[in-house]
Design a protein around this motif. Structure first.
Motif, mmCIF file in Angstrom:
data_model
loop_
_atom_site.group_PDB
_atom_site.id
_atom_site.type_symbol
_atom_site.label_atom_id
_atom_site.label_comp_id
_atom_site.label_asym_id
_atom_site.label_seq_id
_atom_site.Cartn_x
_atom_site.Cartn_y
_atom_site.Cartn_z
ATOM 1 N N ASP A 59 -3.775 -0.254 -4.584
ATOM 2 C CA ASP A 59 -3.262 -0.029 -3.241
ATOM 3 C C ASP A 59 -4.188 -0.708 -2.247
ATOM 4 N N PHE A 60 -3.649 -1.595 -1.413
ATOM 5 C CA PHE A 60 -4.484 -2.378 -0.518
ATOM 6 C C PHE A 60 -5.223 -1.514 0.499
ATOM 7 N N ASN A 61 -4.574 -0.509 1.041
ATOM 8 C CA ASN A 61 -5.153 0.280 2.132
ATOM 9 C C ASN A 61 -6.319 1.157 1.686
ATOM 10 N N THR A 62 -6.330 1.579 0.423
ATOM 11 C CA THR A 62 -7.352 2.521 -0.046
ATOM 12 C C THR A 62 -8.211 1.968 -1.176
ATOM 13 N N LYS A 63 -7.758 0.879 -1.805
ATOM 14 C CA LYS A 63 -8.407 0.307 -3.004
ATOM 15 C C LYS A 63 -8.317 1.254 -4.210
ATOM 16 N N ILE A 64 -7.366 2.178 -4.152
ATOM 17 C CA ILE A 64 -7.138 3.077 -5.290
ATOM 18 C C ILE A 64 -6.342 2.336 -6.357
ATOM 19 N N PHE A 65 -6.760 2.478 -7.613
ATOM 20 C CA PHE A 65 -6.064 1.866 -8.738
ATOM 21 C C PHE A 65 -4.936 2.808 -9.160
ATOM 22 N N VAL A 66 -3.725 2.480 -8.704
ATOM 23 C CA VAL A 66 -2.572 3.345 -8.971
ATOM 24 C C VAL A 66 -2.304 3.426 -10.469
ATOM 25 N N ASN A 67 -2.584 2.338 -11.182
ATOM 26 C CA ASN A 67 -2.356 2.331 -12.630
ATOM 27 C C ASN A 67 -3.247 3.336 -13.365
ATOM 28 N N ARG A 68 -4.362 3.727 -12.771
ATOM 29 C CA ARG A 68 -5.230 4.736 -13.378
ATOM 30 C C ARG A 68 -4.985 6.104 -12.752
ATOM 31 N N LEU A 69 -4.625 6.129 -11.472
ATOM 32 C CA LEU A 69 -4.399 7.396 -10.775
ATOM 33 C C LEU A 69 -3.223 8.171 -11.372
ATOM 34 N N LYS A 70 -2.112 7.504 -11.617
ATOM 35 C CA LYS A 70 -0.896 8.195 -12.062
ATOM 36 C C LYS A 70 -1.103 8.949 -13.385
ATOM 37 N N GLY A 90 -9.044 6.567 -10.831
ATOM 38 C CA GLY A 90 -8.569 5.408 -10.092
ATOM 39 C C GLY A 90 -9.098 5.308 -8.677
ATOM 40 N N MET A 91 -9.812 6.327 -8.191
ATOM 41 C CA MET A 91 -10.325 6.322 -6.817
ATOM 42 C C MET A 91 -11.764 5.810 -6.798
ATOM 43 N N PRO A 92 -12.068 4.778 -6.012
ATOM 44 C CA PRO A 92 -13.454 4.271 -5.937
ATOM 45 C C PRO A 92 -14.313 5.216 -5.102
ATOM 46 N N LEU A 93 -14.987 6.143 -5.774
ATOM 47 C CA LEU A 93 -15.748 7.187 -5.086
ATOM 48 C C LEU A 93 -17.240 6.885 -5.005
ATOM 49 N N ALA A 94 -17.666 5.773 -5.604
ATOM 50 C CA ALA A 94 -19.091 5.418 -5.554
ATOM 51 C C ALA A 94 -19.231 3.942 -5.867
ATOM 52 N N ALA A 114 -14.087 5.169 -14.845
ATOM 53 C CA ALA A 114 -14.059 3.732 -15.107
ATOM 54 C C ALA A 114 -14.962 3.002 -14.124
ATOM 55 N N VAL A 115 -15.332 1.779 -14.473
ATOM 56 C CA VAL A 115 -16.083 0.909 -13.563
ATOM 57 C C VAL A 115 -15.354 -0.422 -13.447
ATOM 58 N N VAL A 116 -15.431 -1.013 -12.261
ATOM 59 C CA VAL A 116 -14.858 -2.328 -12.018
ATOM 60 C C VAL A 116 -15.861 -3.115 -11.188
ATOM 61 N N ASP A 117 -16.114 -4.349 -11.591
ATOM 62 C CA ASP A 117 -17.098 -5.168 -10.896
ATOM 63 C C ASP A 117 -16.449 -5.990 -9.786
ATOM 64 N N GLU A 118 -17.184 -6.101 -8.656
ATOM 65 C CA GLU A 118 -16.809 -6.986 -7.545
ATOM 66 C C GLU A 118 -15.437 -6.648 -6.957
ATOM 67 N N LEU A 119 -15.156 -5.380 -6.752
ATOM 68 C CA LEU A 119 -13.903 -4.983 -6.104
ATOM 69 C C LEU A 119 -13.994 -5.314 -4.615
ATOM 70 N N ASN A 173 -18.303 -0.834 -8.971
ATOM 71 C CA ASN A 173 -17.574 0.246 -8.320
ATOM 72 C C ASN A 173 -17.224 1.305 -9.355
ATOM 73 N N ILE A 174 -17.502 2.561 -9.012
ATOM 74 C CA ILE A 174 -17.291 3.669 -9.936
ATOM 75 C C ILE A 174 -15.997 4.379 -9.550
ATOM 76 N N LEU A 175 -15.041 4.417 -10.478
ATOM 77 C CA LEU A 175 -13.737 5.017 -10.244
ATOM 78 C C LEU A 175 -13.627 6.350 -10.961
ATOM 79 N N ILE A 176 -13.128 7.354 -10.260
ATOM 80 C CA ILE A 176 -12.712 8.587 -10.918
ATOM 81 C C ILE A 176 -11.228 8.743 -10.648
#
Length: 758
Positions: free
Chosen positions: A36-47, A136-140, A108-113, A131-134
């Motif tokens: 999601d562009f507005n939040t950088k949330i990974f919808v594919n992991r959030l759902k 799908g949300m980049p919380l750290a 999950a982790v993703v580099d250079e988001l 970037n540390i995702l919980i």
């Protein structure tokens, strides 16, 4: 040949470290990616994560609606408070994180988001390294630099605070991100000034212009040695290397293997902070929003993190209390505030309600603690008499249930109680556990005294946790024998190294100044120890003139009129006369704070002066005897004139009034507190520190831990001079400054320790 840069030396090895901790790797090139562009949330992991957590299926439209709701909340100008409250207590909203069952969450982790503000471009973006995702949300995120990077870690701090956090377009992202960390894969330099540290790994929570970065020092060295890391196969490592744009065969080099080790400084930091259970603990319990003129967001310091966890360990083993020994200024009241939800949740799982009490022994401390708890979001009830305490003691439930408060605590001033204290009742057989945090547990609670006995029997089943920076160590009175043994310790050496408290510079008055004072006394055939001299007009005149000149010069030298002073007098009569001298002879404004039974107005004056000194720039100097020499925390108090010699823990309590870090309105940061020593405290100080060192060493040896350096709270010019001459002698034979060009070339051959000496 390995491309030798920060990616291959630090970022990619740290990414693999996250995988060892049980995180998944999220590629930005994956086919199923949906950000999601507005939040950088990974919808594919959030759902899929929300479906597991909430035990139901969500349509894609429902998930998008949840993301839109998150985005709307993130746009608030509240440092992310509403979003954070949703994370930890969703109430009628969908649950975003399962704090009870870690395995239900997706890590999950993703580099250079890229956190970009213009869709489809890189314009205005910043790209955290990891970037540390919980769910799908980049919380750290973790930013890394190669060792010995130009400008050190301070350069990253500056970029974070002055560029990213200043940019209003990034506000919503930092309302989403709860934990920010930095590492240049170096060990902490123990001799570095905490305000100007260049090396190490640090963490914080986004707090606008007031963002500050904390060290994280692991309490237990065995933690890393025994950590159950997952084995990561070679194919996965090569995949990550290739996904980050590098030749996967470079993973076979010895340099990469060295940096891939789990025990490197950066990788050890990742384990300490981002272990999945610890990270959720930080998220659930380690963040608080502070109400003040400018709202702030704070995260637990690492000693508070370990202390609160040790409390639960103590309760789990059937313990009913103990002592938390944390040095003055390191945040003991904050420990009680953080512990409120932690302990409440612990007992809630056992179907037990909790009531919390914070016990002080002075009215000014009740006021101070009450303000701090209220500002931290707790519903605070002040108990200033037996009737109100009895009422609160026998309530089975807190009154904040369903309210906006994050919990409730009763602040009790025990000095107002004479005779027997109320005893807890349980008329309705409610399952209730009372927890007493006893502030300044070294004071007022003599084993043979009334306060201690009555406090302990008001509820025989209560948990009693003593808080102190200076426990009593005498054979007759030992704090840890009254409240239980030590739960956690944090002494001056670490607090100073971490920048939570300052070293103290001592100026002796035993030469020119004392001679000048004696010369002006015009009193013959009397010893200076005679109280008649100390309270005489001649002495007070000479003393006042000296302090006025010295304090005015102190402000001029620092170009700062915001800093305040304190004169610690030998007696109430002397304090009154010193205060009167300044009223009659000086432009400096003094405030008198003493206990005086002959003057009922003095109580109100005391209260007003100490509040004004803390919240405004007037008075310039407080004149005290015993009041405010313990427990009084004011950052702008930077110079103390010590006219009497306190003993043992009272000495450390007194001089520590000036050890709080302070940044003045003109931007000046203070690295020291200052005391002017009229009474030569050195012998008593050395004796006291030696006693504490023995106490700490005994405990350290019992636990198999290494001895730390515990000296260095107070330094004077003689200490600095001795160190200078020692280094000069050592360097004389190997360093020549006759030829500056040769000298500059010589420097390249010496290690950091030698350069620091130079």
């Amino acid at each position: 040949m390995l491309v030798f840069n920060e990616d291959t030396r630090v970022k990619i090895p740290a990414t693999i470290q996250f995988l060892r901790l049980g995180y998944n790797y999220q590629s930005l090139k994956a086919d199923d990616i949906d950000i999601d562009f507005n939040t950088k949330i990974f919808v594919n992991r959030l759902k899929p994560a929300l479906e597991i957590i909430n035990g139901r299926k969500f349509t894609y439209d429902e998930i998008k609606a949840i993301v839109i709701d998150i985005h709307n909340v993130l746009k608030n100008n509240d440092l992310g408070k509403e979003f954070y409250n949703w994370l930890i207590d969703p109430k009628d909203k969908v649950k975003l994180i399962d704090f009870e069952d870690i395995t239900k969450n997706d890590f999950a982790v993703v580099d250079e988001l890229p956190f970009s503000i213009v869709e489809g471009t890189e314009e205005g973006s910043f790209r955290p390294d990891i970037n540390i995702l919980i769910n799908g949300m980049p919380l750290a995120f973790l930013e890394v630099k190669k060792p010995n990077n130009e400008g050190g870690i301070q350069k990253e701090f500056d970029r974070m605070i002055n560029k990213r956090l200043q940019n209003p377009d990034y506000k919503k992202f930092f309302n989403l991100i709860q934990l920010v960390s930095f590492s240049n894969n170096m060990e902490y330099e123990e001799d570095d000034d905490a305000e100007d540290v260049k090396a190490g790994s640090f963490y914080t929570t986004p707090n606008g212009n007031n963002t500050s970065f904390s060290f994280f020092r692991e309490d237990n060295e065995q933690y890393h040695l025994t950590y159950p890391y997952k084995d990561i196969d070679e194919d996965t490592i090569k995949y990550v290397m290739k996904d980050c744009g590098y030749n996967p065969d470079e993973t076979d080099t010895s340099e990469f293997a060295e940096n891939l080790k789990a025990g490197t400084p950066c990788n050890s930091f990742v384990t300490s902070v981002f272990d999945r259970e610890r990270f959720l603990y930080f998220l659930q319990y380690g963040i608080m929003f502070i109400s003040s003129q400018i709202p702030e967001k704070h995260i637990m310091r690492y000693p508070q993190f370990f202390a609160t966890r040790k409390i639960i360990e103590r309760l789990e083993t059937g313990g009913k209390g103990g002592i938390i020994w944390h040095t003055q200024g390191s945040g003991k009241t904050a420990i009680a505030a953080f512990s409120n939800r932690i302990i409440r949740d612990y007992y809630s799982k056992k179907d037990i309600s909790t009531r919390f009490f914070f016990v002080v022994d002075r009215l000014d401390l009740l006021t101070q603690a009450s303000i701090e708890f209220t500002n931290r979001g707790l519903n605070t009830v002040n108990c200033e008499n037996k009737t109100s305490f009895s009422k609160e003691l026998n309530k089975p439930l807190s009154t904040d249930v369903g309210g906006k408060a994050i919990g409730e605590i009763c602040v009790v001033n025990i000095q107002k109680f004479e005779g027997k204290m109320p005893e807890a009742k349980n008329d309705y057989n409610a399952r209730v556990q009372r927890i007493f945090f006893v502030d300044e547990a070294h004071r007022s609670y003599s084993s043979t005294g009334e306060f201690f006995k009555n406090l302990m029997i008001c509820d025989m089943d209560a948990v009693y946790i003593g808080l102190t920076g200076t426990p009593l160590l005498s054979r007759k009175e030992r704090s840890n024998l009254k409240f239980g043994d030590y739960i956690h310790k944090y002494f001056y050496d670490k607090s100073i190294a971490d920048g939570y408290t300052l070293r103290i510079k001592k100026e002796n008055i035993d030469t020119i100044a004392k001679t000048e004072i004696k010369k002006n006394l015009e009193i013959e055939d009397k010893q200076l120890e005679d109280k008649d001299i100390y309270e005489s007009d001649a002495y007070v005149n000479a003393l006042g003139a000296f302090i006025e000149k010295d304090f005015v010069n102190f402000r001029l030298q620092n170009t700062d009129t915001s800093i305040g002073g304190m004169i610690v007098c030998r007696s109430n009569p002397q304090a009154k006369k010193v205060h009167q001298w300044f009223k009659d002879n000086s432009k400096l404004n003094t405030g008198l704070v003493i206990t005086d039974s002959d003057d009922p107005k003095q109580k109100k004056i005391n209260h007003n002066n100490q509040i004004d000194f803390r919240e405004t720039l007037v008075p310039d100097i407080l004149v005290v005897n015993f009041m405010l020499t313990t427990g009084y925390d004011v950052k702008r108090l930077k110079k103390m004139y010590l006219l009497r010699g306190p003993h043992a823990q009272s000495l450390l309590q007194t001089i520590s009034r000036v050890n709080r870090p302070y940044k003045s309105p003109n931007g000046k940061t203070y690295k020291y507190g200052y005391i002017v020593d009229f009474v030569d405290i050195e012998q008593e100080y050395d004796k006291t520190i030696e006693a504490y060192i023995k106490e700490l060493e005994a405990d350290l040896n019992e636990n198999g831990e290494n001895e730390g350096s515990l000296s260095g709270l107070v330094i004077d010019k003689e200490d600095i001079n001795r160190k200078y001459h020692k280094y000069a002698d050592e360097l004389e034979d190997i360093i020549s400054t006759d030829n500056l060009e040769r000298f500059s070339k010589q420097l390249t051959f010496y290690n950091k320790e030698t350069l620091l000496k130079i």
